[in-house]
Design a protein around this motif. Structure first.
Motif, PDB file in Angstrom:
ATOM      1  N   SER A  55       0.861  -1.193   0.000  1.00  0.00           N
ATOM      2  CA  SER A  55       0.000   0.000   0.000  1.00  0.00           C
ATOM      3  C   SER A  55       0.897   1.242   0.000  1.00  0.00           C
ATOM      4  O   SER A  55       0.439   2.353  -0.252  1.00  0.00           O
ATOM      5  N   LEU A  56       2.192   1.054   0.277  1.00  0.00           N
ATOM      6  CA  LEU A  56       3.154   2.168   0.159  1.00  0.00           C
ATOM      7  C   LEU A  56       3.266   2.571  -1.310  1.00  0.00           C
ATOM      8  O   LEU A  56       3.114   1.728  -2.204  1.00  0.00           O
ATOM      9  N   SER A  57       3.570   3.825  -1.546  1.00  0.00           N
ATOM     10  CA  SER A  57       3.764   4.277  -2.933  1.00  0.00           C
ATOM     11  C   SER A  57       5.014   3.606  -3.517  1.00  0.00           C
ATOM     12  O   SER A  57       5.848   3.072  -2.758  1.00  0.00           O
ATOM     13  N   ALA A  58       5.154   3.676  -4.842  1.00  0.00           N
ATOM     14  CA  ALA A  58       6.340   3.101  -5.487  1.00  0.00           C
ATOM     15  C   ALA A  58       7.608   3.735  -4.896  1.00  0.00           C
ATOM     16  O   ALA A  58       8.589   3.038  -4.586  1.00  0.00           O
ATOM     17  N   ALA A  59       7.586   5.057  -4.703  1.00  0.00           N
ATOM     18  CA  ALA A  59       8.777   5.756  -4.168  1.00  0.00           C
ATOM     19  C   ALA A  59       9.092   5.269  -2.754  1.00  0.00           C
ATOM     20  O   ALA A  59      10.263   5.053  -2.401  1.00  0.00           O
ATOM     21  N   ASN A  60       8.047   5.055  -1.939  1.00  0.00           N
ATOM     22  CA  ASN A  60       8.287   4.594  -0.574  1.00  0.00           C
ATOM     23  C   ASN A  60       8.727   3.136  -0.508  1.00  0.00           C
ATOM     24  O   ASN A  60       9.498   2.750   0.370  1.00  0.00           O
ATOM     25  N   LEU A  61       8.245   2.329  -1.454  1.00  0.00           N
ATOM     26  CA  LEU A  61       8.726   0.942  -1.495  1.00  0.00           C
ATOM     27  C   LEU A  61      10.222   0.933  -1.806  1.00  0.00           C
ATOM     28  O   LEU A  61      11.007   0.221  -1.171  1.00  0.00           O
ATOM     29  N   ALA A  62      10.609   1.760  -2.798  1.00  0.00           N
ATOM     30  CA  ALA A  62      12.035   1.843  -3.155  1.00  0.00           C
ATOM     31  C   ALA A  62      12.840   2.330  -1.950  1.00  0.00           C
ATOM     32  O   ALA A  62      13.941   1.817  -1.667  1.00  0.00           O
ATOM     33  N   LYS A  63      12.276   3.292  -1.215  1.00  0.00           N
ATOM     34  CA  LYS A  63      12.961   3.827  -0.032  1.00  0.00           C
ATOM     35  C   LYS A  63      13.153   2.724   1.018  1.00  0.00           C
ATOM     36  O   LYS A  63      14.229   2.588   1.607  1.00  0.00           O
ATOM     37  N   LEU A  64      12.106   1.929   1.216  1.00  0.00           N
ATOM     38  CA  LEU A  64      12.185   0.830   2.191  1.00  0.00           C
ATOM     39  C   LEU A  64      13.303  -0.144   1.811  1.00  0.00           C
ATOM     40  O   LEU A  64      14.142  -0.512   2.650  1.00  0.00           O
ATOM     41  N   PHE A  65      13.324  -0.537   0.543  1.00  0.00           N
ATOM     42  CA  PHE A  65      14.327  -1.517   0.119  1.00  0.00           C
ATOM     43  C   PHE A  65      15.740  -0.922   0.235  1.00  0.00           C
ATOM     44  O   PHE A  65      16.695  -1.608   0.614  1.00  0.00           O
ATOM     45  N   ASN A  66      15.882   0.366  -0.094  1.00  0.00           N
ATOM     46  CA  ASN A  66      17.203   1.007   0.032  1.00  0.00           C
ATOM     47  C   ASN A  66      17.646   1.049   1.494  1.00  0.00           C
ATOM     48  O   ASN A  66      18.821   0.827   1.791  1.00  0.00           O
ATOM     49  N   LEU A  67      16.697   1.346   2.375  1.00  0.00           N
ATOM     50  CA  LEU A  67      17.042   1.395   3.806  1.00  0.00           C
ATOM     51  C   LEU A  67      17.512   0.032   4.309  1.00  0.00           C
ATOM     52  O   LEU A  67      18.455  -0.059   5.096  1.00  0.00           O
ATOM     53  N   ILE A  68      16.820  -1.016   3.863  1.00  0.00           N
ATOM     54  CA  ILE A  68      17.222  -2.368   4.300  1.00  0.00           C
ATOM     55  C   ILE A  68      18.637  -2.655   3.781  1.00  0.00           C
ATOM     56  O   ILE A  68      19.518  -3.067   4.537  1.00  0.00           O
ATOM     57  N   SER A  69      18.847  -2.388   2.494  1.00  0.00           N
ATOM     58  CA  SER A  69      20.161  -2.679   1.901  1.00  0.00           C
ATOM     59  C   SER A  69      21.272  -1.865   2.546  1.00  0.00           C
ATOM     60  O   SER A  69      22.403  -2.336   2.680  1.00  0.00           O
ATOM     61  N   ALA A  70      20.947  -0.619   2.933  1.00  0.00           N
ATOM     62  CA  ALA A  70      21.985   0.250   3.504  1.00  0.00           C
ATOM     63  C   ALA A  70      22.362  -0.165   4.931  1.00  0.00           C
ATOM     64  O   ALA A  70      23.458   0.122   5.391  1.00  0.00           O
ATOM     65  N   ASN A  71      21.454  -0.839   5.601  1.00  0.00           N
ATOM     66  CA  ASN A  71      21.699  -1.133   7.021  1.00  0.00           C
ATOM     67  C   ASN A  71      22.075  -2.573   7.326  1.00  0.00           C
ATOM     68  O   ASN A  71      22.588  -2.854   8.405  1.00  0.00           O
ATOM     69  N   PHE A  72      21.781  -3.483   6.407  1.00  0.00           N
ATOM     70  CA  PHE A  72      22.041  -4.901   6.701  1.00  0.00           C
ATOM     71  C   PHE A  72      22.848  -5.523   5.568  1.00  0.00           C
ATOM     72  O   PHE A  72      22.662  -5.180   4.403  1.00  0.00           O
ATOM     73  N   ALA A  73      23.709  -6.481   5.955  1.00  0.00           N
ATOM     74  CA  ALA A  73      24.370  -7.298   4.934  1.00  0.00           C
ATOM     75  C   ALA A  73      23.392  -8.415   4.593  1.00  0.00           C
ATOM     76  O   ALA A  73      22.784  -9.014   5.486  1.00  0.00           O
ATOM     77  N   ILE A  74      23.202  -8.640   3.304  1.00  0.00           N
ATOM     78  CA  ILE A  74      22.211  -9.648   2.877  1.00  0.00           C
ATOM     79  C   ILE A  74      22.930 -10.726   2.073  1.00  0.00           C
ATOM     80  O   ILE A  74      23.673 -10.417   1.133  1.00  0.00           O
ATOM     81  N   SER A  75      22.719 -11.973   2.461  1.00  0.00           N
ATOM     82  CA  SER A  75      23.383 -13.068   1.766  1.00  0.00           C
ATOM     83  C   SER A  75      22.927 -13.120   0.297  1.00  0.00           C
ATOM     84  O   SER A  75      21.799 -12.749  -0.021  1.00  0.00           O
TER      85      SER A  75
END
Ligand code: SF4
Length: 367
Positions: A65-85
């Motif tokens: 239900s988040l806008s496209a821009a906010n979804l992108a923001k969410l994914f960027n925040l996750i990538s910026a803060n966590f190492a992902i296998s």
């Protein structure tokens, strides 16, 4: 160190009649901005306790239900803060009517597993549940997600909706598999106090008849899905081989996890932390509720959660994960085995079909 992350997105477009999950309807842009600021802080504080993430589960609420821009923001925040296998399983729950081609591409660039909240393909039942969106929006939503490149698409369905027959339920399952979903979560409708559905229908339900109907639908489900190659791998979950949800499976088998967002829970192996299920308190950094679990209680919980799976427990794996021998519960397990609810050998134990159906009662007895 955590290697599983759950994120709760507490926003929905409208409130479904049966829903008791925490979510905010029609959130303002200011509230969503504040949510992101606090989420970023929660990520920053907790990421030091995380190893490389093996799975991420984004649920809600309605994440898309988040806008496209906010979804992108969410994914960027996750990538910026966590190492992902590299081969992490990244799941996101989506409601079909809130998918568009722009969001589908953004989702496909980050997630590799999408769970679509279908609940029912029947207009009448959708009305009873007050699900937003049309049946056509389900077809379109699934198509857009697949077209964007997500192979692992699943859906959630609800059974035992008022006036739904066993045949109606079989049609729902067949319809889902015909759309090519790899995974189905199927839960019986529950009448949670405080919901609209509870007020409307709970008094009309004869609990014995309802339990009988639920059991019939539950027993029928694997028979229908087997024809299409999907197997029951947990009480309420079915998948094609290799498409079982890794995140949930590991948690059922006792793994620890970090939860971020309002109402999200974390488990560090001995303590459970639950964030306030109210966005204002969470934004004000109200500390999570703490539940200290004794090693014996934890082992009992892990035992019973692992028994939700069709595979059940290997005794050595259980001992390694909990420090307890399965024999600690031998008296009760013998009783379940005598009642044909459990298959129990020196090395393995799993519930029979009847045992899985009566999982709630078995869990209560062990806990
Ligand atoms: S979309 Fe999901 S979380 Fe939102 S109100 Fe409906 S059932 Fe609840």
């Amino acid at each position: 160190m955590f290697n599983r992350l759950y994120i709760h997105i507490p926003f929905c477009q409208s409130k479904c009649a049966y829903c008791a999950f925490y979510s905010e309807v029609d959130a303002s842009e200011e509230l969503i901005d504040a949510f992101f600021c606090r989420l970023e802080e929660e990520f920053r504080v907790n990421s030091a306790n995380c190893a490389e993430l093996d799975s991420i589960f984004i649920g809600g609420g309605t994440p898309n239900s988040l806008s496209a821009a906010n979804l992108a923001k969410l994914f960027n925040l996750i990538s910026a803060n966590f190492a992902i296998s590299n081969n992490a399983e990244i799941s996101i729950e989506c409601n079909p009517e809130s998918i568009n081609s722009e969001k589908a591409v953004i989702i496909a660039n980050f997630a590799n597993r999408v769970s679509i909240g279908v609940q029912s393909f029947n207009c009448e039942f959708r009305k009873i549940l007050s699900r937003k969106g049309t049946v056509q929006s389900i077809f379109d939503g699934i198509e857009m997600i697949k077209k964007a490149g997500v192979v692992n698409v699943g859906c959630d369905l609800i059974y035992a909706i008022p006036s739904q027959s066993v045949d109606d339920w079989c049609k729902e399952l067949s319809q889902a598999v015909k759309l090519g979903v790899k995974h189905i979560s199927a839960y019986s409708l529950t009448y949670e106090e405080g919901t609209r559905l509870y007020r409307q229908y709970s008094e009309q339900q004869n609990s014995e008849q309802l339990a009988e109907l639920e059991a019939k639908m539950w027993q029928k489900s694997p028979k229908i899905l087997k024809k299409y190659g999907l197997k029951r791998y947990e009480v309420s979950n079915y998948a094609l081989p290799g498409f079982e949800c890794r995140h949930n499976l590991e948690i059922w088998y006792g793994d620890t996890y970090l939860g971020c967002g309002p109402a999200a829970a974390s488990f560090d192996g001995s303590k459970r932390y639950t964030n306030p299920n109210d966005i204002k308190s969470w934004l004000n950094s109200t500390p999570p509720e703490l539940d200290i679990i004794s090693p014996e209680q934890r082992a009992a919980e892990i035992l019973i959660m692992g028994l939700r799976t069709s595979q059940g427990w290997n005794s050595a794996k259980f001992a390694e994960r909990t420090g307890y021998s399965i024999d600690h519960w031998q008296k009760k397990l013998d009783q379940f085995a005598n009642d044909d609810l459990l298959l129990y050998s020196k090395t393995d134990l799993k519930l029979t079909e009847q045992g899985l159906l009566l999982w709630d009662t078995i869990a209560e007895s062990i806990l």
